[in-house]
Design an enzyme around this catalytic site. Structure first.
Site, mmCIF file in Angstrom:
data_model
loop_
_atom_site.group_PDB
_atom_site.id
_atom_site.type_symbol
_atom_site.label_atom_id
_atom_site.label_comp_id
_atom_site.label_asym_id
_atom_site.label_seq_id
_atom_site.Cartn_x
_atom_site.Cartn_y
_atom_site.Cartn_z
ATOM 1 N N PHE A 21 -12.145 -4.125 -4.873
ATOM 2 C CA PHE A 21 -12.065 -5.002 -3.704
ATOM 3 C C PHE A 21 -11.433 -4.201 -2.558
ATOM 4 O O PHE A 21 -10.502 -4.647 -1.904
ATOM 5 C CB PHE A 21 -11.243 -6.260 -3.987
ATOM 6 C CG PHE A 21 -11.692 -7.038 -5.201
ATOM 7 C CD1 PHE A 21 -12.756 -7.921 -5.129
ATOM 8 C CD2 PHE A 21 -11.048 -6.869 -6.421
ATOM 9 C CE1 PHE A 21 -13.175 -8.637 -6.241
ATOM 10 C CE2 PHE A 21 -11.444 -7.583 -7.539
ATOM 11 C CZ PHE A 21 -12.516 -8.479 -7.451
ATOM 12 N N ASP B 66 -7.356 -6.091 -6.067
ATOM 13 C CA ASP B 66 -6.887 -6.933 -4.959
ATOM 14 C C ASP B 66 -7.974 -7.952 -4.613
ATOM 15 O O ASP B 66 -8.601 -7.877 -3.546
ATOM 16 C CB ASP B 66 -6.548 -6.051 -3.750
ATOM 17 C CG ASP B 66 -5.904 -6.830 -2.625
ATOM 18 O OD1 ASP B 66 -5.381 -7.930 -2.875
ATOM 19 O OD2 ASP B 66 -5.933 -6.349 -1.478
ATOM 20 N N CYS C 16 -3.555 -13.498 -4.245
ATOM 21 C CA CYS C 16 -3.224 -14.078 -2.936
ATOM 22 C C CYS C 16 -3.367 -15.598 -2.967
ATOM 23 O O CYS C 16 -3.497 -16.232 -1.929
ATOM 24 C CB CYS C 16 -4.083 -13.467 -1.837
ATOM 25 S SG CYS C 16 -5.851 -13.759 -2.032
ATOM 26 N N ASP D 144 -16.543 -2.340 -3.545
ATOM 27 C CA ASP D 144 -16.541 -3.611 -2.834
ATOM 28 C C ASP D 144 -17.976 -4.126 -2.755
ATOM 29 O O ASP D 144 -18.915 -3.331 -2.720
ATOM 30 C CB ASP D 144 -15.961 -3.453 -1.417
ATOM 31 C CG ASP D 144 -15.477 -4.766 -0.829
ATOM 32 O OD1 ASP D 144 -14.249 -4.997 -0.819
ATOM 33 O OD2 ASP D 144 -16.316 -5.575 -0.389
ATOM 34 N N SER D 145 -18.135 -5.446 -2.717
ATOM 35 C CA SER D 145 -19.479 -6.025 -2.662
ATOM 36 C C SER D 145 -20.051 -6.029 -1.248
ATOM 37 O O SER D 145 -21.248 -6.251 -1.063
ATOM 38 C CB SER D 145 -19.455 -7.460 -3.201
ATOM 39 O OG SER D 145 -18.599 -8.272 -2.411
ATOM 40 N N ARG E 295 0.835 -1.207 0.000
ATOM 41 C CA ARG E 295 0.000 0.000 0.000
ATOM 42 C C ARG E 295 0.870 1.258 0.000
ATOM 43 O O ARG E 295 0.565 2.240 -0.684
ATOM 44 C CB ARG E 295 -0.933 -0.019 1.220
ATOM 45 C CG ARG E 295 -2.078 -0.996 1.109
ATOM 46 C CD ARG E 295 -3.089 -0.817 2.215
ATOM 47 N NE ARG E 295 -2.776 -1.534 3.423
ATOM 48 C CZ ARG E 295 -3.383 -2.656 3.826
ATOM 49 N NH1 ARG E 295 -4.322 -3.199 3.065
ATOM 50 N NH2 ARG E 295 -3.064 -3.231 4.951
#
Length: 395
Positions: free
Chosen positions: A227, A299, A339, A249-250, A211
């Site tokens: 995300f 991400d 990831c 984002d959801s 970040r």
């Protein structure tokens, strides 16, 4: 101690100190050990190889702990391992700009199935193996002695517990109930962490260094953070002078927490837009609306939990990155991550090359991202290297 006999020809990985022994590599178990019991692993000749946790319900039937027969895996052994792991993170917390990090990272800290994250004065703990579940009282006691936390919260609700024949475990282990939002500082930025309801252990501290590096490229830029969760990349972007940030984002909880984090840092008056939506769907909508960005962050969650899912994950990564490239201004930057431990960097680069080809773009890789020092990778456990990312210039 019950003996477990390894099949002939299966010694190499154990000799190289890889901590996993799969059930198919075991010839015989002399007795009926309880799941989570420490057993003695012998080779086909009956010679000692290692001590480890046994579990007959898991594909990983043995998680090895100690390769020296003369060393007892007793309470002092566990306390020493916890102490070494915690001490190794002290450099992260010394400067006052960060008070949150991962203290213990499972096999990579030679404590298989134990994850501990520090959030200011609170600890979040995940126990993912039956053997570590048996040792939990010692672990909790040692963490209390070393750190004197205000609370230790159990977030052992991961699906991997099912593979060990265990039920989820959730709630206070020591101390008082943490507040709804625990305030932490990372890279000089404040966050409210919802330990009880947040994803994983509560926060993604594995992106701390990434970040900060990413934010060095965003001054006066229009940024899209996909995300976004509770705003790690968004907040770092604003701190380093981004002109505008759009966060997607959801999760409604993630968006609400992000908004409160903006206020916490005095960024609520900045040019920010929060969108609760499926990211893939929203990327297509941006394209349809003709909206363009200078910098985009992708991400996503883990797409490849195992090697068997790698082909499907490769398609998912390609389908995510291609539309993002289409809404970048010429020469714009794409910070994209995986990831998935099963996804290696070479394959990830190839997927991005395919996405660029389909999008009619050219891509230059200008920086590689990885996990930080509180998520170490043991030389004998390469599976611990899971986080990877690329900063791409899209032409």
């Amino acid at each position: 101690m019950i003996d477990v006999i390894l099949k002939k020809g299966k010694e190499k990985a154990v000799q190289h100190r890889h901590p996993w022994v799969f059930s198919g590599a075991i010839e015989k178990v002399k007795g009926k050990p309880e799941n989570g019991e420490i057993v003695k692993l012998l080779n086909a000749k009956g010679e000692f190889m290692a001590y480890g946790f046994y579990n007959d319900q898991s594909r990983v039937a043995l998680r090895l702990l100690e390769w020296d027969e003369a060393v007892a895996v007793d309470e002092a052994w566990w306390r020493a391992k916890v102490g070494v792991a915690v001490a190794a993170r002290s450099y992260i917390l010394e400067d006052g700009f960060t008070d949150t990090c991962r203290l213990i990272f499972s096999e990579s800290d030679y404590l298989p199935g134990l994850i501990v994250d520090k959030y200011a004065d609170h600890l979040s703990l995940q126990i993912l193996t039956s053997g570590m579940e048996n040792i939990k009282p010692v672990i909790i006691d040692e963490l209390q002695k070393l750190l004197k936390p205000a609370s230790i919260f159990d977030k052992s609700d991961a699906s991997s517990r099912e593979h060990e024949g265990m039920q989820p475990s959730f709630g206070i282990l020591a101390g008082a109930q943490p507040p709804e939002l625990v305030e932490v500082v990372e890279n000089g930025i404040k966050y409210g962490i919802n330990i009880a309801e947040g994803q994983k252990s509560g926060f993604y501290c594995d992106q701390r260094d990434n970040r900060r590096v990413f934010a060095g490229y965003v001054k006066d830029k229009a940024v899209l953070d996909c995300f976004c969760y509770t705003g790690g990349f968004t907040l770092n972007a604003f701190k380093q002078g981004a002109k505008t940030v759009t966060s997607v984002d959801s999760s409604a909880l993630a968006i609400e927490t992000l908004k409160s984090n903006l206020t916490l840092n005095g960024f609520d008056e900045r040019e920010h837009r929060a969108i609760q939506s499926d990211v893939n769907k929203q990327l297509r909508k941006f394209k349809e609306d003709g909206e363009m960005f200078d910098v985009i962050v992708l991400d996503p969650p883990k797409y490849a939990p195992s090697r068997s899912a790698l082909d499907r994950a490769a398609r998912a990564y390609k389908d995510l990155n291609r539309p993002a490239m289409l809404i970048l201004n010429p020469g714009g930057l794409l910070a994209t991550y995986s990831c998935s431990g099963a996804m290696d960097m070479t394959t990830f680069k190839q997927i991005l090359a395919w996405a660029a080809l389909d999008a009619g773009k050219q891509v230059q890789f200008i920086h590689q991202f990885c996990q930080p020092g509180d998520h170490p990778v043991s030389a004998t456990f390469p599976e611990g290297e899971y986080l990877k990312g690329l900063l791409c210039r899209v032409l």
